[in-house]
Design a protein around this motif. Structure first.
Motif, PDB file in Angstrom:
ATOM      1  N   UNK A   1      -9.697   3.212   5.625  1.00 34.97           N
ATOM      2  CA  UNK A   1      -8.375   2.859   6.168  1.00 34.97           C
ATOM      3  C   UNK A   1      -7.840   1.561   5.578  1.00 34.97           C
ATOM      4  N   UNK A   2      -8.736   0.689   5.109  1.00 32.29           N
ATOM      5  CA  UNK A   2      -8.272  -0.593   4.574  1.00 32.29           C
ATOM      6  C   UNK A   2      -7.596  -0.441   3.213  1.00 32.29           C
ATOM      7  N   UNK A   3      -7.532   0.791   2.707  1.00 31.02           N
ATOM      8  CA  UNK A   3      -6.697   1.040   1.530  1.00 31.02           C
ATOM      9  C   UNK A   3      -5.268   0.581   1.841  1.00 31.02           C
ATOM     10  N   UNK A   4      -4.868   0.748   3.092  1.00 32.26           N
ATOM     11  CA  UNK A   4      -3.525   0.305   3.494  1.00 32.26           C
ATOM     12  C   UNK A   4      -3.384  -1.211   3.346  1.00 32.26           C
ATOM     13  N   UNK A   5      -4.466  -1.927   3.653  1.00 32.40           N
ATOM     14  CA  UNK A   5      -4.458  -3.393   3.511  1.00 32.40           C
ATOM     15  C   UNK A   5      -4.364  -3.768   2.026  1.00 32.40           C
ATOM     16  N   UNK A   6      -5.096  -3.022   1.194  1.00 37.19           N
ATOM     17  CA  UNK A   6      -5.079  -3.301  -0.247  1.00 37.19           C
ATOM     18  C   UNK A   6      -3.662  -3.125  -0.809  1.00 37.19           C
ATOM     19  N   UNK A   7      -2.961  -2.121  -0.297  1.00 34.30           N
ATOM     20  CA  UNK A   7      -1.579  -1.897  -0.744  1.00 34.30           C
ATOM     21  C   UNK A   7      -0.673  -2.998  -0.203  1.00 34.30           C
TER      22      UNK A   7
ATOM     23  N   UNK B   1      -2.967  -4.627 -12.109  1.00 38.28           N
ATOM     24  CA  UNK B   1      -3.317  -5.818 -11.325  1.00 38.28           C
ATOM     25  C   UNK B   1      -2.446  -6.017 -10.087  1.00 38.28           C
ATOM     26  N   UNK B   2      -1.525  -5.120  -9.788  1.00 41.28           N
ATOM     27  CA  UNK B   2      -0.730  -5.389  -8.579  1.00 41.28           C
ATOM     28  C   UNK B   2      -1.042  -4.448  -7.423  1.00 41.28           C
ATOM     29  N   UNK B   3      -2.184  -3.810  -7.495  1.00 38.96           N
ATOM     30  CA  UNK B   3      -2.587  -2.971  -6.365  1.00 38.96           C
ATOM     31  C   UNK B   3      -3.925  -2.330  -6.653  1.00 38.96           C
ATOM     32  N   UNK B   4      -4.449  -1.592  -5.689  1.00 35.28           N
ATOM     33  CA  UNK B   4      -5.797  -1.027  -5.821  1.00 35.28           C
ATOM     34  C   UNK B   4      -5.851   0.239  -6.676  1.00 35.28           C
ATOM     35  N   UNK B   5      -7.051   0.512  -7.161  1.00 31.83           N
ATOM     36  CA  UNK B   5      -7.327   1.761  -7.879  1.00 31.83           C
ATOM     37  C   UNK B   5      -8.513   2.435  -7.206  1.00 31.83           C
ATOM     38  N   UNK B   6      -8.386   3.727  -6.979  1.00 32.07           N
ATOM     39  CA  UNK B   6      -9.495   4.488  -6.396  1.00 32.07           C
ATOM     40  C   UNK B   6      -9.923   5.561  -7.396  1.00 32.07           C
ATOM     41  N   UNK B   7     -11.200   5.593  -7.698  1.00 34.75           N
ATOM     42  CA  UNK B   7     -11.719   6.578  -8.651  1.00 34.75           C
ATOM     43  C   UNK B   7     -12.758   7.435  -7.938  1.00 34.75           C
TER      44      UNK B   7
ATOM     45  N   UNK C   1     -19.255  -1.998   1.973  1.00 34.18           N
ATOM     46  CA  UNK C   1     -18.856  -2.290   0.605  1.00 34.18           C
ATOM     47  C   UNK C   1     -17.375  -2.432   0.358  1.00 34.18           C
ATOM     48  N   UNK C   2     -16.599  -1.417   0.702  1.00 36.02           N
ATOM     49  CA  UNK C   2     -15.197  -1.403   0.278  1.00 36.02           C
ATOM     50  C   UNK C   2     -14.427  -2.601   0.842  1.00 36.02           C
ATOM     51  N   UNK C   3     -14.544  -2.857   2.148  1.00 36.32           N
ATOM     52  CA  UNK C   3     -13.779  -3.958   2.739  1.00 36.32           C
ATOM     53  C   UNK C   3     -14.300  -5.316   2.269  1.00 36.32           C
ATOM     54  N   UNK C   4     -15.619  -5.426   2.077  1.00 42.71           N
ATOM     55  CA  UNK C   4     -16.169  -6.684   1.558  1.00 42.71           C
ATOM     56  C   UNK C   4     -15.636  -6.937   0.151  1.00 42.71           C
ATOM     57  N   UNK C   5     -15.585  -5.872  -0.648  1.00 42.90           N
ATOM     58  CA  UNK C   5     -15.067  -6.003  -2.013  1.00 42.90           C
ATOM     59  C   UNK C   5     -13.580  -6.375  -1.994  1.00 42.90           C
ATOM     60  N   UNK C   6     -12.835  -5.832  -1.029  1.00 41.91           N
ATOM     61  CA  UNK C   6     -11.418  -6.218  -0.910  1.00 41.91           C
ATOM     62  C   UNK C   6     -11.291  -7.715  -0.662  1.00 41.91           C
ATOM     63  N   UNK C   7     -12.173  -8.247   0.199  1.00 37.89           N
ATOM     64  CA  UNK C   7     -12.147  -9.687   0.479  1.00 37.89           C
ATOM     65  C   UNK C   7     -12.509 -10.491  -0.761  1.00 37.89           C
ATOM     66  N   UNK C   8     -13.536 -10.027  -1.489  1.00 36.97           N
ATOM     67  CA  UNK C   8     -13.940 -10.732  -2.712  1.00 36.97           C
ATOM     68  C   UNK C   8     -12.781 -10.740  -3.709  1.00 36.97           C
ATOM     69  N   UNK C   9     -12.129  -9.583  -3.865  1.00 35.51           N
ATOM     70  CA  UNK C   9     -11.036  -9.496  -4.824  1.00 35.51           C
ATOM     71  C   UNK C   9      -9.809 -10.282  -4.349  1.00 35.51           C
TER      72      UNK C   9
END
Ligand SMILES: Cc1ncc(C[n+]2csc(CCOP(=O)(O)OP(=O)(O)O)c2C)c(N)n1
Ligand SMILES: [Mg+2]
Length: 543
Positions: free
Chosen positions: A437-443, A515-521, A407-415
């Motif tokens: 770990x792909x939180x680093x990619x999102x940043x 809108x300039x970076x990820x949010x984790x809840x 989910x998380x990495x696929x969603x990163x690609x979609x976004x």
């Protein structure tokens, strides 16, 4: 003719085919390829990840969200294998993902000399995972092989493709003929006899039922028109959600779908394996079956249909809509009946009220064209049957692989690929840690994804099964978690904890504004009520 390296010719061909982004993780086998990426400047965006699975899942998410081919590039051997689950999922979802894979030196392929990242029969391994794969041996071949790979991803049953190239071939120069933009894919001829047969069956029967899979996502308008014409309910589960808007009372998921299948006298399956109806709910001669599928081998796999239309669903259903009025019986409206069924189901769904309360705020905060990315978790299981979906391609679910951690990495690609709409990713604490770990990619790439982790400290689904079916003998299901808020913040993400649905609403709102970076809840949860009685249901016919 201009001189180009194999890598440069490959890159030029990718650009000519409309590829705009490469999700990638570099290494020595692909150095000339990355140098070719560098040389084309902003004609290609390179999104580098922290693990190859992240790159492949991101390409998958981008392909699903855009309905366009997307590519990833990784080193051979471990790099390739690290992308295995994502490639498998792309295959299962018929998603156009191009894998660009390095190789050991050309002359040594197959010799077992122990080269860096050498793997026995890499081409053979890849060929089991995709329908089209080729090894680029010379620069002159590159544009044609890119074109063939691109074509294969679009024709017949769509799906991923792969191109391999040896590390010493990437940098080899040759004279490259002008790279032409892709020729339009020829539309296959429609089998008019099959269309007429389908129209006769569906038009004559009293209670037709439509079942949509991922292959119906491009035929939303046609399915909606057919539903009206036939007064037929339309079922979508994981991959078929959103083909008919959930606002329409004829739009159903599994629980009502099973009842309706039990009563139906004709079924139209569009781009679906029809696994639940045919394998779980039972079938008998009282139901005539029409299948629409891009894969000519699919329709008869379990039970030979009465007629099958082979090809892309949209033109086939459009043709069916032309022919059907003459064959169609007069039909009374089933709207009131469908509304009543939906109302009764809402009462049954009170069993999973805690999940639905969270899903409701997500639905209210996610705009209609926002994208919801599902996971193999309690909230996901509930979403598949109860989250309202209003538009095609806005509910991404992994289909029959149902692979935890997609989910998380696929969603990163979609976004990443759809910066214009918000994307919401839901995860369990188990699944999230697959690609956290792909939180680093999102940043690094400023991807404004809002990801929610429902943390119950367990592989909750496994635990429930052990409690209910294995005498509460609990094993290998408890999880030691990080503090997800601190985890997110340590990367520089916006992060917060939400304990109630209303807290979650406020957190999602803040996330969608950022809108300039990820949010984790993080949402701490206890055990949630089982949704399985709505998913795994016994036979209704053919008993
Ligand atoms: C690749 C993969 N490995 C294992 C599984 C089996 N599996 C299904 S659900 C699940 C637990 C999920 O835990 P979590 O993500 O925390 O979600 P929860 O059920 O707790 O909400 C596991 C291990 C799977 N579906 N896919
Ligand atoms: Mg969990």
């Amino acid at each position: 003719m201009p001189k180009m390296t194999t890598a440069e010719a490959t890159v030029a061909a990718l650009i000519a085919h409309g590829v705009k982004t490469i999700y990638a993780l570099p290494g020595v086998h692909n150095d000339p390829l990355f140098d070719a990426f560098f040389k084309v400047g902003d004609k290609l965006r390179i999104v580098h990840t922290r693990h190859e699975q992240g790159a492949a899942y991101m390409a998958l998410g981008a392909a699903l969200a855009t309905d366009r081919p997307q590519a990833y590039a990784v080193v051979p051997g471990p790099g390739l294998l690290n992308t295995g689950a994502a490639l498998l999922t792309a295959y299962g979802m018929n998603a156009p993902v191009l894998a660009i894979i390095g190789q050991i030196p050309d002359a040594d392929i197959g010799r077992g000399l122990g080269h860096l990242h050498e793997i026995k029969d890499q081409s053979g391994i890849i060929s089991r995972l995709v329908d089209f794969t080729a090894l680029i041996r010379r620069p002159e071949e590159a544009p044609r092989l890119v074109a063939e790979a691109m074509k294969s991803m679009r024709t017949g049953r769509p799906g991923p493709a792969a191109l391999e190239c040896a590390m010493d071939v990437w940098g080899r120069e040759g004279e490259i003929a002008k790279i032409e933009p892709p020729s339009p894919v020829a539309t296959p001829k429609i089998d008019e006899d099959a269309v007429l047969a389908a129209a006769k069956i569906l038009g004559a029967r009293e209670r037709p039922f439509i079942i949509c899979g991922g292959g119906a996502q491009g035929a939303s308008e046609e399915v909606a028109e057919l539903s009206v014409m036939l007064q037929a309910p339309v079922m979508g589960y994981r991959r078929g959600r959103g083909v008919l808007s959930s606002r329409d009372p004829f739009s159903v998921t599994l629980p009502l779908g099973r009842d309706l299948w039990g009563e139906a006298d004709a079924a139209l399956g569009v781009g679906t394996h029809m696994l639940y109806p045919l394998q779980q709910w039972g079938v008998d001669d009282g139901i005539k079956i029409v299948r629409v599928d891009a894969d000519p081998e699919e329709p008869a796999r379990v039970r030979r249909p009465d007629t099958a239309l082979i090809g892309d669903a949209k033109p086939l259903l459009r043709r069916l809509l032309d022919v059907l009025p003459k064959q169609n019986r007069k039909r009374a409206s089933r709207k009131a009946e469908m509304e009543e069924r939906q109302q009764k189901l809402r009462i049954q769904f009170e069993k999973i009220a805690p999940q639905l309360a969270f899903l409701q705020v997500m639905r209210e905060e996610l705009p209609e064209d926002g994208i919801f990315v599902d996971e193999v978790t309690q909230l996901g299981f509930a979403a598949r049957i109860a989250f309202p979906v209003y538009k095609p391609r806005t509910f991404l679910s992994p289909g029959y692989q149902d692979n935890l951690g997609w989910g998380f990495a696929t969603a990163l690609g979609a976004q990443d690929a759809r910066r214009d709409v918000p994307v919401l990713s839901i995860n369990g604490d188990g699944g999230f840690m697959y690609t956290a770990n792909e939180m680093a990619t999102a940043i690094r790439h400023k991807i404004p994804l809002v990801a929610i982790v429902f943390a119950d400290g367990a592989f909750g689904n496994v635990r429930r099964i052990q409690e209910e079916k294995f005498g509460n003998r609990l094993i290998a299901n408890d999880l030691a978690n990080p503090d997800f808020v601190t985890f997110g913040e340590s990367f520089g993400a916006s992060a917060e904890r939400a304990r109630t649905p209303e807290d979650l609403r406020a957190a999602i709102r803040r996330g969608f504004k950022h809108r300039d970076g990820p949010t984790l809840i993080e949402v701490p949860v206890g055990p949630l009520p089982s949704p399985w009685e709505f998913i795994l249901m016994p036979k209704v016919r053919g008993v």
